[in-house]
Design an enzyme around this catalytic site. Structure first.
Site, PDB file in Angstrom:
ATOM      1  N   HIS A 105       0.850  -1.194   0.000  1.00  0.00           N
ATOM      2  CA  HIS A 105       0.000   0.000   0.000  1.00  0.00           C
ATOM      3  C   HIS A 105       0.880   1.236   0.000  1.00  0.00           C
ATOM      4  O   HIS A 105       1.923   1.257   0.663  1.00  0.00           O
ATOM      5  CB  HIS A 105      -0.913  -0.003   1.244  1.00  0.00           C
ATOM      6  CG  HIS A 105      -2.057   0.959   1.162  1.00  0.00           C
ATOM      7  ND1 HIS A 105      -1.923   2.306   1.426  1.00  0.00           N
ATOM      8  CD2 HIS A 105      -3.359   0.772   0.829  1.00  0.00           C
ATOM      9  CE1 HIS A 105      -3.101   2.890   1.276  1.00  0.00           C
ATOM     10  NE2 HIS A 105      -3.981   1.981   0.916  1.00  0.00           N
ATOM     11  N   ASP A 142      -7.906  -3.933  -0.513  1.00  0.00           N
ATOM     12  CA  ASP A 142      -8.454  -4.051  -1.866  1.00  0.00           C
ATOM     13  C   ASP A 142      -8.443  -5.500  -2.346  1.00  0.00           C
ATOM     14  O   ASP A 142      -9.341  -5.927  -3.077  1.00  0.00           O
ATOM     15  CB  ASP A 142      -7.658  -3.170  -2.837  1.00  0.00           C
ATOM     16  CG  ASP A 142      -7.752  -1.699  -2.475  1.00  0.00           C
ATOM     17  OD1 ASP A 142      -8.871  -1.219  -2.285  1.00  0.00           O
ATOM     18  OD2 ASP A 142      -6.706  -1.047  -2.369  1.00  0.00           O
TER      19      ASP A 142
END
Length: 428
Positions: free
Chosen positions: A307, A364
């Site tokens: 991330h 995600d």
């Protein structure tokens, strides 16, 4: 540590106050920089090092993997609360009492009707229109049906506007989905909870009854809690800057939806599923793609791992992984795409390359798995993200207006031509 920062420009020194956040963060207050220096500005493309506001809503520490809403740890909220309760907390700053929660929930339900003329607008879209485009347009159109400007100083008026927004956006999101399917539009069912209602509006068809699964409801509830707010990201900053011009709540939210639509922002979970489909088409060899991801000369990138903010692990992923496992088990789905996802997760978590670089599956990755397991089409993933992010946008808009923040107006460093004289076309 000094409470003053000294900046030297062309031999002259200027002092600027240092502001400290409640979590120990340090900021140099440069709002007078241009005035005292006679025009000097800072240059920070993407605003990666620039604080645009002070906020009491969300604390994020990417290095330590911390995310808190109003001081409450995300795991604590996701385990013990529900989406609507955390929504109240995020917007108003405190967890609601039973009386406050009941009023909040009932007011949202009482505003769930959408003007029938909105259907004339949605009828104008082609069937294959992207649902995010439909949602953004319909959200903006709400302003036409409720043009009155909200008085942010009036607590009751603000409360009603918030409840209206929370009630109508999920209806419009479901309508965007139904438009793509060619199905009749569903209306809100006030006998259901907020999350149950979202699921029923998405999936119920007139010819059959829709049965809600408690584990599915819980998984979506937790997933949307994890999406509520994430500090000053692209869409949230957009909502604040549009709202700083005193644009209405619906118009500001519509701008946030458009920003979220960008593939670098809200489209990450969609990219995960598309990557998994590509792996399946190529034979489903997970080891092959793990090797490709580790090859710095190979353009392939493993979507849903690591991330840009979290340098350790994504705290949201740890929470939602369990819910993803429960949903897959409860629904008993036999899906080769989801099978590839599980094998990819297991392989990467054990591989020294990924462990050393802390490239763990992020939110995600798991949200894409859950949405696919629920039967939500890939292009609806970002719409679901928008439903989850809605409370955060509202909270940020409200805070910005109550703080009486000035209209957003970034500066630029001009690098174009110097003054030139006009040359007639006949002489060019």
């Amino acid at each position: 540590m000094s409470d003053i920062a000294i900046l030297e420009v062309d031999g002259k020194k200027y002092e600027f106050p240092i502001i400290r956040g409640t979590e120990g963060e340090v900021a140099i207050d440069l709002k007078t920089l241009r005035g005292v220096t006679g025009g000097v500005i800072t240059l920070d493309p993407g605003f990666k090092n620039t604080g645009s506001c002070v906020s009491a809503i969300t604390f994020l520490d990417g290095e330590k993997g911390i995310l808190r809403y109003r001081g409450y740890g995300l795991e604590d909220l996701a385990t013990n609360s529900n989406f609507l309760e955390v929504t109240y907390l995020t917007i108003f700053g405190e967890l609601p009492t039973k009386k406050e929660f009941k009023r909040f929930e009932e007011t949202i339900k009482s505003n769930s009707m959408v003007n029938e003329e909105m259907k004339d607008i949605i009828d104008g879209f082609p069937k294959n229109a992207h649902p995010m485009g439909i949602l953004s347009s319909l959200t903006s159109a709400l302003t036409a049906f409720d043009p009155k400007s909200v008085n942010v100083e009036d607590e009751e008026e603000m409360f009603q506007a918030i409840c209206k927004t929370m009630s109508k956006i999920p209806v419009l999101a479901a309508w965007a989905h139904k438009k793509n399917l060619g199905h009749p539009m569903n209306y809100s069912n006030n006998n259901l909870s907020y999350i149950e209602n979202v699921l029923e509006m998405l999936f119920k068809i007139p010819t059959e009854s829709y049965k809600l699964s408690p584990k599915v409801v819980n998984a979506l509830d937790q997933l949307l809690i994890l999406h509520i707010d994430h500090e000053q990201n692209c869409s949230t900053s957009t909502v604040r800057i549009v709202g700083s011009a005193h644009a209405g709540l619906f118009a500001s939210i519509a701008a946030g939806v458009s920003a979220l639509w960008g593939p670098l922002h809200g489209g990450a979970n969609q990219a995960v599923i598309e990557m998994l489909k590509d792996i399946q088409k190529d034979g489903g060899d997970v080891e092959k793609y793990i090797l490709k991801a580790k090859d710095k000369n190979d353009p392939f990138r493993l979507m849903g791992f690591g991330h840009r903010v979290y340098k350790n692990f994504d705290p949201r992923a740890k929470i939602i992984k369990k819910a993803a496992d429960e949903v897959l088990e409860d629904l008993g789905i036999d899906d080769p795409i989801l099978d590839i996802a599980k094998r990819l997760e297991e392989t990467a978590l054990k591989d020294a390359y990924f462990v050393k670089r802390k490239l763990y599956p992020n939110v995600d990755f798991y949200s894409g798995i859950i949405y696919r397991a629920l039967g939500i089409p890939t292009k609806m993933f970002t719409v679901m993200f928008a439903i989850g992010r809605l409370p955060g946008w509202i909270a940020q808009w409200r805070e910005m207006r109550l703080n009486k923040e000035p209209i957003g107006r970034p500066r630029q460093l001009y690098i174009g031509e110097n003054q030139r004289s006009f040359v007639a076309m006949s002489e060019r």
